[in-house]
Write an enzyme that holds these catalytic residues in place. Structure first.
Site, PDB file in Angstrom:
ATOM      1  N   SER A 107      39.443  31.454  35.264  1.00 49.57           N
ATOM      2  CA  SER A 107      40.663  30.807  34.784  1.00 49.57           C
ATOM      3  C   SER A 107      40.742  30.883  33.257  1.00 49.57           C
ATOM      4  O   SER A 107      40.658  31.960  32.688  1.00 49.57           O
ATOM      5  CB  SER A 107      40.706  29.361  35.287  1.00 49.57           C
ATOM      6  OG  SER A 107      41.967  28.783  35.077  1.00 49.57           O
ATOM      7  N   ASP A 158      47.325  32.828  44.057  1.00 50.99           N
ATOM      8  CA  ASP A 158      47.037  32.298  42.728  1.00 50.99           C
ATOM      9  C   ASP A 158      48.239  32.546  41.840  1.00 50.99           C
ATOM     10  O   ASP A 158      48.744  33.668  41.771  1.00 50.99           O
ATOM     11  CB  ASP A 158      45.787  32.995  42.168  1.00 50.99           C
ATOM     12  CG  ASP A 158      45.506  32.637  40.712  1.00 50.99           C
ATOM     13  OD1 ASP A 158      46.046  31.624  40.233  1.00 50.99           O
ATOM     14  OD2 ASP A 158      44.733  33.379  40.072  1.00 50.99           O
ATOM     15  N   HIS A 199      43.730  29.759  43.428  1.00 54.62           N
ATOM     16  CA  HIS A 199      43.174  29.485  42.105  1.00 54.62           C
ATOM     17  C   HIS A 199      42.236  28.273  42.169  1.00 54.62           C
ATOM     18  O   HIS A 199      42.599  27.223  42.672  1.00 54.62           O
ATOM     19  CB  HIS A 199      44.286  29.217  41.094  1.00 54.62           C
ATOM     20  CG  HIS A 199      43.826  29.286  39.680  1.00 54.62           C
ATOM     21  ND1 HIS A 199      43.913  30.428  38.913  1.00 54.62           N
ATOM     22  CD2 HIS A 199      43.227  28.365  38.883  1.00 54.62           C
ATOM     23  CE1 HIS A 199      43.421  30.213  37.718  1.00 54.62           C
ATOM     24  NE2 HIS A 199      42.999  28.951  37.671  1.00 54.62           N
TER      25      HIS A 199
END
Length: 406
Positions: free
Chosen positions: A192, A346, A376
């Site tokens: 991320s 995601d 995600h």
């Protein structure tokens, strides 16, 4: 007694009310696609996260603490589970806390070194949250892992967190021999927001002749640009947990101090002038994304006319520390080998797809893995017991496989 019951009853009613609102909100707004693996686990994880965010925002309104501080406090309640095969050491690189993971068994040869920058949108994330990931990565890849405890927003906004990461990385690269790390096998790794930091680190250390070269970048659903929010995955997955479009903008407001009042302008592309979009079109054009990723509810829309006020307030989105994918070809062509893991469900999926194509076009070797049932934040479910998702184990296995192949 009646007064005491009233005093106790009010907080209980408030807690139940917030919980009920979170559950109702989840079922009305959250999108759980049929292709996601273990949807019930995802629902539970999302409700838990939303409950913590809701309570954090309440405490923020009461000026007790910020929402990210509350999330960080809760994360730090997690226990450390010791692994007998891993030696864990707490260190300070200057004022920056880091945690070092080394295999307990001795080795006659130098080991790979993994510089890990944790995710969390630069507002959450902690050593405890990533302890299981670091332990398993260290043990299963027989590597030395260093995770950086960089300062978080909103107490420390851009560029403080990323500068902490660069400072810790510099210290580590200068002292590899102390930790038994092979200077020819240093990997920057992140998920991320941490993946974005890892990509930015590749650029930062390109011309540092006094430091060992970074061998590879290992990026898990990374944040590689914060400029364009009209890509297919932003439309398709805007309400898919764990990270929704609203949460992305919440993180942006805390980290970059971009007011949420500009959200609509940013979503319409009105925050940048036409010449900016033209400059980056060759790298951000949806045409660079394979057609199979556009079939699920994507509709290309024209950008709105420039909102000059929004442009003046959002110029930080163009900073290469926030959008490393937008660096010039001459720079990106010198980036190290990459391993990229993307997830179908995601919101940031297309960052990975565009970065992969850009690296390949410039001759940089890329290993790409796509999790068809992933979302995600899935890697962070490692060590969560019954809430752990099998996809997380597959991602870890791929990470280990890539490191062992260097």
């Amino acid at each position: 007694m009646a007064v005491l019951l009233a005093l106790l009853g009010a907080p209980c009613l408030l807690f139940l009310g917030v919980g009920l609102w979170v559950i109702c909100s989840h079922f009305f707004t959250a999108d759980i696609p049929v292709g996601i693996g273990h949807p019930v686990k995802l629902r539970v994880l999302h409700c838990a996260l939303q409950l913590l965010v809701a309570w954090g925002l309440i405490l923020e309104k009461l000026r007790i603490c910020s929402m990210p501080q509350f999330l960080h406090f809760v994360h730090d309640l997690l226990p450390f589970i010791k692994d007998p095969d891993v030696v864990v050491t707490d260190l300070l690189f200057g004022t920056i806390p880091v945690k070092l993971y080394q295999p307990r068994r001795t080795s006659r040869s130098l080991r790979p070194g993994i510089l890990l920058f944790h995710g969390g949108g630069t507002i959450v994330g902690s050593f405890k949250m990533y302890h299981t990931i670091c332990c398993r990565l260290c043990k299963e890849s027989d590597s030395v892992v260093l995770i950086v405890g960089y300062r978080l927003a909103p107490q420390h906004r851009f560029p403080v967190p990323i500068r902490d990461c660069f400072a810790a990385a510099t210290h580590f690269l200068k002292s590899l021999d102390m930790y038994g790390v092979d200077p020819a096998r240093v990997v920057v790794c992140g998920d991320s927001a941490g993946g974005g930091v890892a990509a930015a680190a590749c650029q930062k250390f390109l011309d540092r002749s006094d430091l060992p070269k970074i061998r590879a970048q290992l990026l898990i659903y990374p944040t590689l640009q914060v400029l364009d929010y009209q890509l297919p995955s932003f439309q398709q997955n805007k309400n898919v947990p764990l990270v929704t479009l609203d949460f992305v903008f919440l993180c942006m407001s805390y980290y970059l101090d971009v007011s949420l009042q500009w959200k609509n302008a940013i979503l319409k592309g009105a925050h940048m002038p036409a010449q900016v979009w033209e400059k980056y079109r060759k790298w951000l054009d949806p045409e660079n994304i394979p057609e199979r990723f556009k079939k699920r509810g994507y509709r290309q829309v024209a950008r709105a006319p420039l909102n000059e006020a929004a442009y003046l307030e959002t110029d930080l989105l163009l900073d290469l520390l926030n959008s490393p994918m937008l660096a010039e070809d001459e720079v990106v062509s010198r980036f190290p080998e990459a391993c990229i893991v993307s997830c179908e469900y995601d919101i940031l999926r297309d960052n990975s797809l565009l970065y992969k194509k850009r690296l390949e076009d410039l001759g940089v070797p890329v290993t790409w893995h796509h999790m068809e049932d992933g979302f995600h934040g899935v890697l962070s479910t490692l060590g969560m017991g019954c809430l752990q998702v099998p996809c997380a184990t597959r991602i870890l296995r791929l990470m280990v496989q890539f490191i062992k192949g260097l």
